[in-house]
Design a protein around this motif. Structure first.
Motif, PDB file in Angstrom:
ATOM      1  N   GLN A 291       0.852  -1.182   0.000  1.00 47.35           N
ATOM      2  CA  GLN A 291       0.000   0.000   0.000  1.00 47.35           C
ATOM      3  C   GLN A 291       0.890   1.235   0.000  1.00 47.35           C
ATOM      4  OE1 GLN A 291      -2.493   1.375   3.544  1.00 47.35           O
ATOM      5  NE2 GLN A 291      -4.063   0.455   2.255  1.00 47.35           N
ATOM      6  N   ASN A 292       0.716   2.099  -1.015  1.00 48.40           N
ATOM      7  CA  ASN A 292       1.561   3.291  -1.095  1.00 48.40           C
ATOM      8  C   ASN A 292       1.024   4.396  -0.188  1.00 48.40           C
ATOM      9  OD1 ASN A 292      -0.645   4.356  -2.442  1.00 48.40           O
ATOM     10  ND2 ASN A 292       0.352   4.468  -4.442  1.00 48.40           N
ATOM     11  N   ASP A 293       1.682   5.549  -0.211  1.00 51.91           N
ATOM     12  CA  ASP A 293       1.308   6.651   0.676  1.00 51.91           C
ATOM     13  C   ASP A 293      -0.096   7.172   0.411  1.00 51.91           C
ATOM     14  OD1 ASP A 293       3.792   6.479   1.834  1.00 51.91           O
ATOM     15  OD2 ASP A 293       4.693   8.034   0.579  1.00 51.91           O
ATOM     16  N   ALA A 294      -0.597   6.984  -0.827  1.00 56.22           N
ATOM     17  CA  ALA A 294      -1.940   7.453  -1.169  1.00 56.22           C
ATOM     18  C   ALA A 294      -3.013   6.448  -0.767  1.00 56.22           C
ATOM     19  CB  ALA A 294      -2.025   7.737  -2.670  1.00 56.22           C
ATOM     20  N   GLY A 295      -2.601   5.304  -0.225  1.00 51.98           N
ATOM     21  CA  GLY A 295      -3.565   4.286   0.186  1.00 51.98           C
ATOM     22  C   GLY A 295      -3.955   3.328  -0.915  1.00 51.98           C
ATOM     23  N   ASP A 296      -3.280   3.392  -2.072  1.00 55.65           N
ATOM     24  CA  ASP A 296      -3.595   2.515  -3.196  1.00 55.65           C
ATOM     25  C   ASP A 296      -2.732   1.261  -3.147  1.00 55.65           C
ATOM     26  OD1 ASP A 296      -5.364   4.453  -4.191  1.00 55.65           O
ATOM     27  OD2 ASP A 296      -3.741   5.481  -5.241  1.00 55.65           O
TER      28      ASP A 296
ATOM     29  N   MET B  80       0.596  -5.918   2.072  1.00 53.02           N
ATOM     30  CA  MET B  80      -0.791  -6.371   2.110  1.00 53.02           C
ATOM     31  C   MET B  80      -0.880  -7.895   2.177  1.00 53.02           C
ATOM     32  SD  MET B  80      -2.308  -3.500   2.096  1.00 53.02           S
ATOM     33  CE  MET B  80      -4.019  -3.955   1.816  1.00 53.02           C
ATOM     34  N   GLY B  81      -1.841  -8.357   2.977  1.00 53.56           N
ATOM     35  CA  GLY B  81      -2.178  -9.766   3.016  1.00 53.56           C
ATOM     36  C   GLY B  81      -3.552  -9.967   2.400  1.00 53.56           C
ATOM     37  N   ASN B  82      -4.044 -11.181   2.440  1.00 56.61           N
ATOM     38  CA  ASN B  82      -5.366 -11.442   1.881  1.00 56.61           C
ATOM     39  C   ASN B  82      -6.484 -10.810   2.701  1.00 56.61           C
ATOM     40  OD1 ASN B  82      -4.274 -12.882  -0.226  1.00 56.61           O
ATOM     41  ND2 ASN B  82      -4.472 -14.866   0.801  1.00 56.61           N
ATOM     42  N   ARG B  83      -6.147 -10.370   3.938  1.00 54.31           N
ATOM     43  CA  ARG B  83      -7.153  -9.729   4.798  1.00 54.31           C
ATOM     44  C   ARG B  83      -6.775  -8.284   5.121  1.00 54.31           C
ATOM     45  NH1 ARG B  83      -6.806 -14.988   7.141  1.00 54.31           N
ATOM     46  NH2 ARG B  83      -5.442 -14.232   8.801  1.00 54.31           N
TER      47      ARG B  83
ATOM     48  N   PHE C  80       6.729   2.101  -8.268  1.00 57.95           N
ATOM     49  CA  PHE C  80       5.967   0.871  -8.101  1.00 57.95           C
ATOM     50  C   PHE C  80       5.101   0.612  -9.335  1.00 57.95           C
ATOM     51  CE2 PHE C  80       6.293   2.461  -3.596  1.00 57.95           C
ATOM     52  CZ  PHE C  80       7.289   1.559  -3.223  1.00 57.95           C
ATOM     53  N   MET C  81       4.777  -0.660  -9.544  1.00 56.68           N
ATOM     54  CA  MET C  81       3.958  -1.052 -10.683  1.00 56.68           C
ATOM     55  C   MET C  81       2.483  -0.988 -10.306  1.00 56.68           C
ATOM     56  SD  MET C  81       6.468  -1.635 -12.721  1.00 56.68           S
ATOM     57  CE  MET C  81       5.607  -2.301 -14.145  1.00 56.68           C
ATOM     58  N   ARG C  82       1.637  -0.744 -11.320  1.00 46.70           N
ATOM     59  CA  ARG C  82       0.198  -0.672 -11.127  1.00 46.70           C
ATOM     60  C   ARG C  82      -0.492  -0.972 -12.442  1.00 46.70           C
ATOM     61  NH1 ARG C  82       2.550   3.613  -9.548  1.00 46.70           N
ATOM     62  NH2 ARG C  82       1.314   4.068  -7.702  1.00 46.70           N
TER      63      ARG C  82
ATOM     64  N   GLY D 246      -8.873   1.602  -9.536  1.00 43.70           N
ATOM     65  CA  GLY D 246      -8.716   1.558  -8.085  1.00 43.70           C
ATOM     66  C   GLY D 246      -9.191   0.265  -7.454  1.00 43.70           C
ATOM     67  N   ALA D 247      -9.800  -0.637  -8.235  1.00 41.75           N
ATOM     68  CA  ALA D 247     -10.268  -1.912  -7.691  1.00 41.75           C
ATOM     69  C   ALA D 247      -9.064  -2.792  -7.333  1.00 41.75           C
ATOM     70  CB  ALA D 247     -11.154  -2.623  -8.708  1.00 41.75           C
ATOM     71  N   PRO D 248      -9.093  -3.461  -6.176  1.00 42.87           N
ATOM     72  CA  PRO D 248      -7.969  -4.314  -5.773  1.00 42.87           C
ATOM     73  C   PRO D 248      -7.724  -5.433  -6.782  1.00 42.87           C
ATOM     74  CG  PRO D 248      -9.462  -3.926  -3.939  1.00 42.87           C
ATOM     75  CD  PRO D 248     -10.158  -3.433  -5.167  1.00 42.87           C
ATOM     76  N   GLU D 249      -6.474  -5.739  -6.998  1.00 42.88           N
ATOM     77  CA  GLU D 249      -6.097  -6.846  -7.882  1.00 42.88           C
ATOM     78  C   GLU D 249      -6.357  -8.165  -7.150  1.00 42.88           C
ATOM     79  OE1 GLU D 249      -4.640  -8.333 -11.504  1.00 42.88           O
ATOM     80  OE2 GLU D 249      -4.979  -6.249 -10.929  1.00 42.88           O
ATOM     81  N   PRO D 250      -6.974  -9.154  -7.804  1.00 38.76           N
ATOM     82  CA  PRO D 250      -7.214 -10.437  -7.128  1.00 38.76           C
ATOM     83  C   PRO D 250      -5.908 -11.190  -6.876  1.00 38.76           C
ATOM     84  CG  PRO D 250      -7.825 -10.572  -9.451  1.00 38.76           C
ATOM     85  CD  PRO D 250      -7.525  -9.129  -9.173  1.00 38.76           C
ATOM     86  N   ALA D 251      -5.871 -11.896  -5.761  1.00 41.29           N
ATOM     87  CA  ALA D 251      -4.692 -12.698  -5.424  1.00 41.29           C
ATOM     88  C   ALA D 251      -4.582 -13.883  -6.380  1.00 41.29           C
ATOM     89  CB  ALA D 251      -4.777 -13.180  -3.986  1.00 41.29           C
ATOM     90  N   ASP D 252      -3.338 -14.287  -6.628  1.00 38.59           N
ATOM     91  CA  ASP D 252      -3.068 -15.413  -7.517  1.00 38.59           C
ATOM     92  C   ASP D 252      -2.336 -16.483  -6.716  1.00 38.59           C
ATOM     93  OD1 ASP D 252      -2.084 -17.224  -9.435  1.00 38.59           O
ATOM     94  OD2 ASP D 252      -1.941 -15.663 -10.965  1.00 38.59           O
ATOM     95  N   GLY D 253      -3.008 -17.600  -6.493  1.00 43.61           N
ATOM     96  CA  GLY D 253      -2.434 -18.660  -5.670  1.00 43.61           C
ATOM     97  C   GLY D 253      -1.279 -19.396  -6.308  1.00 43.61           C
TER      98      GLY D 253
END
Length: 248
Positions: free
Chosen positions: A91-96, A122-125, A179-181, A187-194
């Motif tokens: 999570q960057n300084d802007a909260g993204d 960031m974790g999954n929670r 950082f990459m984005r 702004g939607a969170p990227e889904p985790a990839d197992g």
């Protein structure tokens, strides 16, 4: 005014921008997980009356080399390297939520897991938080486990999993913060990839080749001098034409 002056000027401008990009790459040759930037420009034909051989130099969106760097063993429990494709989510300084390959992690006084530069991991929670512990372990799947303070060595408790993502390479870009984005992300969170895996006790080095960057800068320096010479020639031609006209 001879339009060749603007041709030389646009070329010199792009040479300077390219030098800045290569200089930044060289400055980050020892930065963990750093991905080198390309310096891109293209020829743009001159509109209006001109010679067909004349073209301006025009900037394009700079690309990033996503090639993985080499792994360096550290033996530190909080050092992790992404194996193959994928990214750590922070999570960057802007909260993204943004992505990085820099896996040198640390725990602040409040028990929050952060990168070396201070961004929350960031974790999954959500942001990963750790209570007092005797030992911490980060698994290949990103699982964060601890032995609680005062607990037995075999009393490992899984708290969370690091959020590992793997967006398509052609849909991400590097921001000004390094950082990459997602390109044009909403702004939607990227889904985790197992399927993304980590190697604990290792760090990924920068993918910058110092020799290549130095050679590129020397070539660009010569090209810049050539563009400046072109501008001087165009200016000299203009002055000579003005003197001829004065003598008519």
């Amino acid at each position: 005014m001879d339009k060749a002056l603007y041709i030389g000027m646009s070329g010199a401008r792009e040479n300077m921008r390219s030098q800045q990009a290569h200089a930044n790459n060289l400055a980050n040759v020892n930065t963990t997980g750093f991905k080198r930037d390309y310096a891109q420009a293209r020829a743009m034909g001159v509109f209006g009356e001109h010679f067909p051989s004349r073209a301006y130099a025009m900037s394009e969106r700079p690309g990033t080399d996503l090639t993985a760097g080499s792994l360096q063993q550290t033996g530190r429990d909080l050092d992790v390297a992404v194996s193959g494709d994928g990214w750590l989510t922070i999570q960057n300084d802007a909260g993204d939520e943004v992505f990085t390959r820099s896996g040198s992690l640390q725990i602040d006084v409040n028990g929050m897991l952060r990168t070396q530069s201070g961004e929350m991991v960031m974790g999954n929670r959500g942001p990963v938080s750790l209570p007092p512990f005797e030992k911490v372990d980060i698994g290949a799947d990103g699982s964060v486990s601890i032995v609680p303070a005062g607990g037995a060595p075999n009393q490992m408790i899984e708290l969370d999993r690091l959020k590992l993502v793997n967006p398509p390479a052609d849909q991400i870009e590097k921001g000004l913060d390094g950082f990459m984005r997602r390109i044009g992300g909403d702004g939607a969170p990227e889904p985790a990839d197992g399927s993304v895996r980590l190697t604990s006790g290792f760090l990924e080095s920068s993918n910058v080749n110092a020799v290549e960057e130095m050679i590129a800068n020397m070539k660009l320096s010569r090209q810049f001098e050539l563009q400046v010479k072109l501008m001087r020639t165009a200016n000299g031609n203009e002055e000579s034409a003005a003197r001829l006209l004065q003598n008519l």
